[in-house]
Design a protein around this motif. Structure first.
Motif, short mmCIF file in Angstrom:
data_model
loop_
_atom_site.label_atom_id
_atom_site.label_comp_id
_atom_site.label_asym_id
_atom_site.label_seq_id
_atom_site.Cartn_x
_atom_site.Cartn_y
_atom_site.Cartn_z
N UNK B 408 71.74 13.99 6.24
CA UNK B 408 70.29 13.86 6.13
C UNK B 408 69.86 12.55 6.79
N UNK B 409 68.94 12.60 7.76
CA UNK B 409 68.55 11.41 8.50
C UNK B 409 67.47 10.60 7.77
N UNK B 410 67.13 9.48 8.37
CA UNK B 410 66.23 8.51 7.74
C UNK B 410 64.86 9.10 7.38
N UNK B 411 64.36 10.02 8.21
CA UNK B 411 63.00 10.51 7.99
C UNK B 411 62.83 11.24 6.66
N UNK B 412 63.95 11.63 6.03
CA UNK B 412 63.84 12.35 4.76
C UNK B 412 64.21 11.47 3.56
N UNK B 413 64.26 10.14 3.77
CA UNK B 413 64.69 9.27 2.69
C UNK B 413 63.76 9.32 1.48
N UNK B 414 62.50 9.65 1.71
CA UNK B 414 61.56 9.67 0.59
C UNK B 414 61.45 11.04 -0.06
N UNK B 415 62.35 11.92 0.34
CA UNK B 415 62.38 13.26 -0.24
C UNK B 415 63.01 13.19 -1.63
N UNK B 416 62.46 13.95 -2.60
CA UNK B 416 63.10 13.94 -3.92
C UNK B 416 64.45 14.66 -3.88
N UNK B 417 65.39 14.15 -4.65
CA UNK B 417 66.71 14.79 -4.69
C UNK B 417 66.67 15.92 -5.72
N UNK B 418 66.58 17.14 -5.26
CA UNK B 418 66.73 18.31 -6.12
C UNK B 418 67.31 19.44 -5.27
N UNK B 419 67.71 20.52 -5.93
CA UNK B 419 68.42 21.61 -5.23
C UNK B 419 67.63 22.14 -4.05
N UNK B 420 66.32 22.36 -4.28
CA UNK B 420 65.53 23.05 -3.25
C UNK B 420 65.20 22.16 -2.07
N UNK B 421 64.86 20.87 -2.35
CA UNK B 421 64.54 19.98 -1.24
C UNK B 421 65.75 19.78 -0.34
N UNK B 516 75.71 21.94 12.07
CA UNK B 516 74.33 22.41 12.22
C UNK B 516 73.33 21.31 11.90
N UNK B 517 73.59 20.52 10.83
CA UNK B 517 72.60 19.48 10.51
C UNK B 517 72.67 18.33 11.50
N UNK B 518 73.86 17.97 11.96
CA UNK B 518 73.91 16.88 12.94
C UNK B 518 73.27 17.33 14.25
N UNK B 519 73.42 18.63 14.57
CA UNK B 519 72.77 19.13 15.78
C UNK B 519 71.24 19.13 15.61
N UNK B 521 69.40 17.09 13.71
CA UNK B 521 68.76 15.77 13.62
C UNK B 521 69.29 14.75 14.63
N UNK B 522 70.47 15.00 15.16
CA UNK B 522 71.06 14.01 16.07
C UNK B 522 71.54 14.68 17.35
N UNK B 523 70.77 15.64 17.85
CA UNK B 523 71.21 16.39 19.00
C UNK B 523 71.45 15.50 20.22
N UNK B 524 70.67 14.41 20.32
CA UNK B 524 70.83 13.53 21.48
C UNK B 524 72.24 12.93 21.53
N UNK B 525 72.84 12.77 20.36
CA UNK B 525 74.20 12.21 20.38
C UNK B 525 75.20 13.18 21.01
N UNK B 526 74.95 14.47 20.79
CA UNK B 526 75.79 15.48 21.44
C UNK B 526 75.49 15.48 22.94
#
Lengths: 239, 550
Positions: B408-421, B516-519, B521-526
């Motif tokens: 999970x990248x920085x832009x989602x740091x303020x997301x609540x930690x629960x199953x659905x989020x 899949x998640x690194x692709x 949010x961090x596709x540029x690294x690939x």
């Protein structure tokens, strides 16, 4: 046979079909001449659900389910031929070709191989995934039969037929992941097996050239799997 | 065992605790033990003896206090102080401090910091407070009161009802509603039923279940016994990995003590409930954390999954209806029964109730074990409780859910930690491992690491996982070695989709998640690692074959 099992009706590829609730989707599809490709499945043996070629889509279920072990239910709507399924089936067959050394031109099972037939049916002309070319041994110690790991697809038909029909449980699987191997007894040469009865059922039902009769040349190894439903029937309600 | 006897044990234990003016708690969980906290403990004991304080000072080993990065930890009740990084040589100073009623400032570990104050401890309420090897201390902390309450005042169905009301969801990762599962097993037909505790915690960087088992094993036993009553089982198994020798040892001790006191075994609390728990050791296969593989392993078969349905609730261990929950799920049960389901449901968010334990690891200042209410933000966990990133580095991503989860990248740091989020951003809650990565981490390498893990842990039963993980790993390595083209990346994405959709069990179905998640949010690294296409034409596997079948 349990008489209290209800009869259900459902749709497979848009066709209305009826069956007993203890039948699988594959049973009903075959009864109704709907072709679903299989590899690890063999009528007469317990379901295994591992080759993933018989995956089908069921309306309202978000996962793909294997037809060989999924029981039918009232009102089910099954789709067996979507583009997505075709794509996955082709990829899975390619996975199998890339995993070990399947060289049809020098294989005794050439022309009588279920994997080869499946590739033809799915119109696979070549493979984009790099071949792994692993170095694998074979076991020619037995007087009559030969085990060639290069051709094995780990369907475990041999393991199941030996355990469930012959009752010897000579075969099993050792290792894990891509290093899995079928083994004899405690990983011994076939000739040294204390449990093998030499019945040859495993050889007859092996879908590829992994288990073969000795003395066969290229394309000469024809197999006979028709004995199995008969044996199963004669054994009564064996499961 | 009767309720009066239980009260008596609790009272005697509390009385003997009150008699001691000073109580020194030394962490004896695996983290601090590896830093020789056992030597600290014996050194403190010797010092107490030498100072003639034996009658008023007790040194006891307790479970995990949480802040593993500051271990070995010692807490002193009379002075309300916790010492960090204690060595055996510090013992004289600490004991002198007791006599002089003056804390040793040099060793003080501040406890008014967010790491301690922002936690809400339900599962971990006894961790670091009681001696895990003495049932009396657990009983003094209201232990086995919930089991007695359920047996004496509730029916099995009412017990299930309370668990349903609590809104508790499976803490093993998938988040299936626990009450629903209990209800299914209790309604399933069959004279024999089983309760299984899944303690095969195998995610890299996760150690929540180990800490609970090492610090408070009776809580898990009590939760299992309540479950047995609710669903009608008389035999339970704890499937624990053999790599947790201390947890196994403490579990064995706990089971023996519980049987001796009659809170496990035949006629528990004088009721018709018989419940016996046996331990089964895992032999080092990650896939045995998958419930059907775990069941096969207990049956003595090769540890590999089988297709579901039928689900274990219907046909599990030896084809009998089986309730299978994770350690943390069972550890939540006693407080839920004690305080009622509504109390538990008042904590957390709308769809994710209660608290969750997390193991903080990686590039974070406060490595350790925490428990927080659901709905707290990732930022609060990482920067407030976790104390931020060391060496002034920049945060890059947090990996939750181990090899089945995502980054999970920085832009989602303020997301609540629960199953659905968490599942919305492509990750999962998982069992609670949280690996924090800073700017120096290569996300492609992270994806490769987890893929290597899945590849070597694949059981080999189904083709997509067995062969697909190998190819995906090879492609990731090729990308890292700067030998891959855009075609290879396209092939990798196709493989991810195929393995995710067609694998037999959760291991294969979730193996592509880190990629899949690194692709995502961090596709540029690939992209930065790709080299020019050699122009051979074809674009992927599926396109190589004709699209129709005769």
């Amino acid at each position: 046979m349990n008489v209290s099992v209800p009869v259900v009706t459902l749709k497979i590829d848009g066709k209305d079909v009826s069956g007993r609730a203890d039948e699988t989707i594959l049973d009903l599809a075959r009864e109704n001449k709907i072709h679903i490709p299989t590899l690890c499945f063999l009528e007469g043996l317990s379901g295994w659900g591992a080759c993933r070629l018989c995956l089908v889509e069921i309306k309202g279920v978000n996962k793909l389910l294997p037809a060989c072990v999924t029981r039918v239910a009232q009102g089910m709507e099954v789709s067996t031929t979507s583009e997505r399924l075709q794509k996955y089936r082709r990829m899975i067959v390619q996975m199998l070709f890339s995993e070990r050394n399947h060289v049809c031109s020098v294989c005794v099972s050439n022309g009588h191989c279920e994997l080869q037939n499946l590739a033809v049916k799915l119109q696979i002309t070549h493979i984009d995934i790099p071949y792994r070319y692993p170095t694998l041994p074979f076991d020619s110690s037995h007087d009559l039969f030969r085990l060639d790991h290069n051709r094995c697809i780990l369907c475990t038909r041999c393991v199941r037929v030996c355990d469930e029909i012959e009752g010897a449980h000579t075969w099993d699987v050792s290792g894990r992941g891509v290093d899995s191997r079928v083994i004899i007894d405690l990983n011994q040469p076939w000739a040294d097996s204390q449990t093998c009865t030499g019945c040859g059922k495993c050889v007859s039902i092996c879908p590829t050239g992994a288990l073969t009769r000795k003395g066969t040349g290229v394309a000469e190894m024809e197999k006979d799997i028709d004995f199995l439903p008969y044996l199963t029937r004669m054994r009564g309600s064996h499961r | 065992m009767t309720a009066e006897e239980l009260d008596q044990i609790a009272e005697e234990e509390r009385e003997s605790t009150r008699k001691c003016r000073h109580r020194l708690h030394v962490c004896m969980a695996a983290g601090c033990l590896s830093l020789h906290s056992d030597q600290v403990k014996s050194s403190l004991e010797a010092q107490v003896k030498a100072s003639g304080l034996e009658s008023e000072c007790r040194v006891k080993g307790v479970g995990c206090m949480g802040l593993c990065s500051a271990g070995p930890l010692v807490s002193v009740s009379s002075q309300d102080v916790t010492y960090k990084e204690v060595t055996p040589e510090d013992a004289p100073e600490i004991v002198q401090g007791l006599q002089a009623a003056k804390a040793v400032e040099r060793l003080r570990c501040p406890t008014d910091v967010p790491f301690f104050t922002r936690q809400k401890r339900i599962v971990l309420e006894n961790c670091g407070a009681i001696d895990p090897e003495r049932i009396e201390e657990y009983i003094a902390a209201d232990g086995y009161a919930a089991l007695h309450k359920a047996l004496a005042t509730m029916t099995g169905a009412q017990t299930v009802e309370q668990v349903s009301r609590s809104g508790l969801r499976g803490r093993g990762g998938a988040g299936y509603p626990t009450g629903l599962k209990w209800g299914m097993v209790s309604k399933a037909s069959g004279a024999t039923k089983y309760v299984i505790c899944n303690a095969d915690e195998g995610d890299p960087g996760a150690f929540m279940d180990r800490s609970v088992l090492e610090s408070d094993p009776h809580r898990v036993l009590e939760g299992m016994a309540i479950a047995a009553y609710a669903v009608g089982a008389s035999q339970g198994y704890i499937y624990v990995r053999a790599e947790y020798p201390l947890a196994v040892k403490r579990l064995k001790t706990a089971i023996r003590q519980a049987e001796r006191l009659g809170v496990l075994g035949n006629s528990i609390f004088g009721t018709p409930l018989n419940f016996k728990i046996d331990i089964r050791l895992g032999a080092g296969a990650f896939v045995c954390g998958e419930e059907t593989a775990l069941i096969a392993s207990i049956e003595g078969l090769r540890g590999q999954p089988r297709p579901r349905p039928p689900f274990p609730a219907e046909a599990g261990l030896w084809d009998a209806p089986t309730l299978i929950n994770n350690v943390e799920t069972f550890a939540n049960i006693p407080p839920i029964i004690r305080n009622g389901g509504d109390w538990y449901a008042s904590i957390g968010t709308a769809k994710s109730k209660g608290t969750k334990t997390f193991a903080l690891a990686g590039k974070i200042n406060n490595t350790g074990l925490i428990e927080v209410p659901m709905g707290i933000t990732l930022r609060d966990i990482i920067y407030d409780i976790g104390g931020g990133i060391p060496d002034g580095k920049k945060f890059k991503a947090v990996q939750t859910g181990g090899p089945s989860g995502g980054c999970i990248p920085e832009q989602f740091l303020d997301m609540p930690v629960d199953y659905d989020s968490l599942s919305k951003v492509g990750s999962i809650m998982g069992s609670g491992g949280m690996i924090i990565m800073d700017e120096t981490s290569s996300m492609v390498d992270v994806a490769r690491f987890f893929m290597e893990f899945c590849m070597s842990e694949s059981c080999g039963k189904c083709v997509p996982c067995r062969v697909g993980t190998v190819h995906m790993h090879d492609l990731l390595r090729k990308i890292i070695e700067r030998k891959a083209s855009a075609r290879d990346l396209a092939l990798l994405e196709e493989l991810c989709d195929m393995v995710k959709s067609t694998s037999l069990c959760g291991l294969g179905q979730s193996a592509p998640n880190p990629v899949l998640t690194t692709l995502r949010y961090f596709r540029h690294e690939y992209d930065e690692l790709l080299v020019q296409d050699d122009g051979a034409g074809a674009t992927g596997v599926a396109q190589s074959a004709k699209e129709t079948v005769p």
